[in-house]
Design an enzyme around this catalytic site. Structure first.
Site, PDB file in Angstrom:
ATOM      1  N   SER A 163     -11.130  32.774  43.344  1.00  0.00           N
ATOM      2  CA  SER A 163     -12.433  32.112  43.456  1.00  0.00           C
ATOM      3  C   SER A 163     -13.520  33.165  43.629  1.00  0.00           C
ATOM      4  O   SER A 163     -13.264  34.277  44.102  1.00  0.00           O
ATOM      5  CB  SER A 163     -12.431  31.181  44.672  1.00  0.00           C
ATOM      6  OG  SER A 163     -13.741  30.784  45.026  1.00  0.00           O
ATOM      7  N   TYR A 176     -10.929  29.492  53.161  1.00  0.00           N
ATOM      8  CA  TYR A 176     -10.555  29.384  51.750  1.00  0.00           C
ATOM      9  C   TYR A 176     -10.833  30.707  51.037  1.00  0.00           C
ATOM     10  O   TYR A 176      -9.998  31.218  50.287  1.00  0.00           O
ATOM     11  CB  TYR A 176     -11.342  28.248  51.114  1.00  0.00           C
ATOM     12  CG  TYR A 176     -11.140  28.072  49.627  1.00  0.00           C
ATOM     13  CD1 TYR A 176     -10.083  27.329  49.139  1.00  0.00           C
ATOM     14  CD2 TYR A 176     -12.051  28.621  48.717  1.00  0.00           C
ATOM     15  CE1 TYR A 176      -9.910  27.138  47.774  1.00  0.00           C
ATOM     16  CE2 TYR A 176     -11.890  28.444  47.361  1.00  0.00           C
ATOM     17  CZ  TYR A 176     -10.819  27.706  46.883  1.00  0.00           C
ATOM     18  OH  TYR A 176     -10.664  27.535  45.525  1.00  0.00           O
ATOM     19  N   LYS A 180      -8.242  33.305  49.100  1.00  0.00           N
ATOM     20  CA  LYS A 180      -8.417  33.671  47.705  1.00  0.00           C
ATOM     21  C   LYS A 180      -8.591  35.177  47.534  1.00  0.00           C
ATOM     22  O   LYS A 180      -8.251  35.740  46.488  1.00  0.00           O
ATOM     23  CB  LYS A 180      -9.620  32.912  47.113  1.00  0.00           C
ATOM     24  CG  LYS A 180      -9.416  31.406  47.016  1.00  0.00           C
ATOM     25  CD  LYS A 180      -8.246  31.057  46.090  1.00  0.00           C
ATOM     26  CE  LYS A 180      -8.157  29.566  45.836  1.00  0.00           C
ATOM     27  NZ  LYS A 180      -7.115  29.203  44.848  1.00  0.00           N
TER      28      LYS A 180
END
Length: 266
Positions: A163, A176, A180
């Protein structure tokens, strides 16, 4: 999108046309996780349009059924099943399905989790474990467990989905983003070790894309994106298809951002 409208109305005609124009994955078997909507679904569509036998998966049976109906109506050769990538028994069922087809040539590990958006400091231990179990641990073990099936095909291509959050921290998705970022390291380490098996390992890092997950972040100021527009799933699927194709035969251990120039402002 015009292409998708044409596909839905004239699926067989479009399939024949696609075979004439481009058939890069004829005879290939592709496994795509988290593939019943958004980037995953569009990637499954692209691989199938270009001749691959595709296996899609999702945590929910209804999502699998709906995606299969959509793709079958477009005349595409796709199978699907429920798979929660964090569960070993689900991964085994997914790999068994691939084994019945003859092995695995391509893996796109797209399944990911970010259950509750919020600041890094608010993260609980259980939430941390859930995010890292799905985004990092499951990615590693899915690929590790797939290795015999890829060796059987004498090589292949693995693509992880990272991401833009791995490059540009965002307070809405702090944990998150950390998970990533770890995927970038996993990509390099696996590329180094898997090269001897003729298996390439790469990663894509989408920016602000029009998906359900992306809706959480879409209120960001457009001026931070030089192209001043959002991306679509087909922008990402095109890069994934390139990385899986023979055109990228000498590319491994790389991470490609697909973010409309977002990182150029760093």
């Amino acid at each position: 999108m015009l292409r998708q409208r044409v596909v839905r109305k004239f699926p067989q005609l479009f399939r024949c046309f696609s075979n004439i124009v481009q058939n890069r994955f004829s005879g290939k078997i592709a496994v795509i996780t988290g593939s019943t909507q958004g980037i995953g679904l569009e990637t499954a569509r692209r691989f199938a349009q270009e001749g691959a036998k595709v296996i899609i998966s999702s945590r929910k049976q209804k999502n699998v059924d709906d995606a299969l109906k959509t793709l079958h109506n477009e005349g595409l050769d796709v199978k699907g099943l429920v798979c929660h990538v964090s569960k070993q028994e689900d991964r085994r069922r997914l790999l068994y399905e691939a084994e019945q087809l003859g092995g695995i040539d391509i893996i796109f590990q797209n399944a990911g989790a970010n259950p509750i958006p919020g600041p890094l400091i608010d993260c609980t231990e259980s939430l941390w474990d859930k995010i890292f179990d799905t985004n990092l641990k499951a990615s590693f073990f899915l690929v590790k467990e797939s290795l015999p099936l890829m060796k059987q095909r004498q090589g292949g291509s693995i693509i992880f989905c990272s991401s833009i959050g791995a490059y540009v921290p965002n307070s809405k998705i702090g944990v998150y983003g950390c998970s990533k970022t770890a995927l970038l390291g996993l990509t390099k380490s696996m590329a180094l070790e898997f090269a001897e098996y003729n298996i390439r390992v790469n990663c894509v890092a989408p920016g602000y894309i029009k998906t359900r997950f992306g809706e959480v972040l879409l209120k960001e100021d457009d001026t931070r994106r030089p192209m001043k527009r959002l991306g679509s799933p087909h922008h990402v699927s095109g890069v994934i298809a390139f990385l899986a194709s023979d055109d990228a035969d000498y590319i491994t251990g790389e991470s490609i951002t697909i973010a409309g120039g977002y990182v150029t402002r760093l």
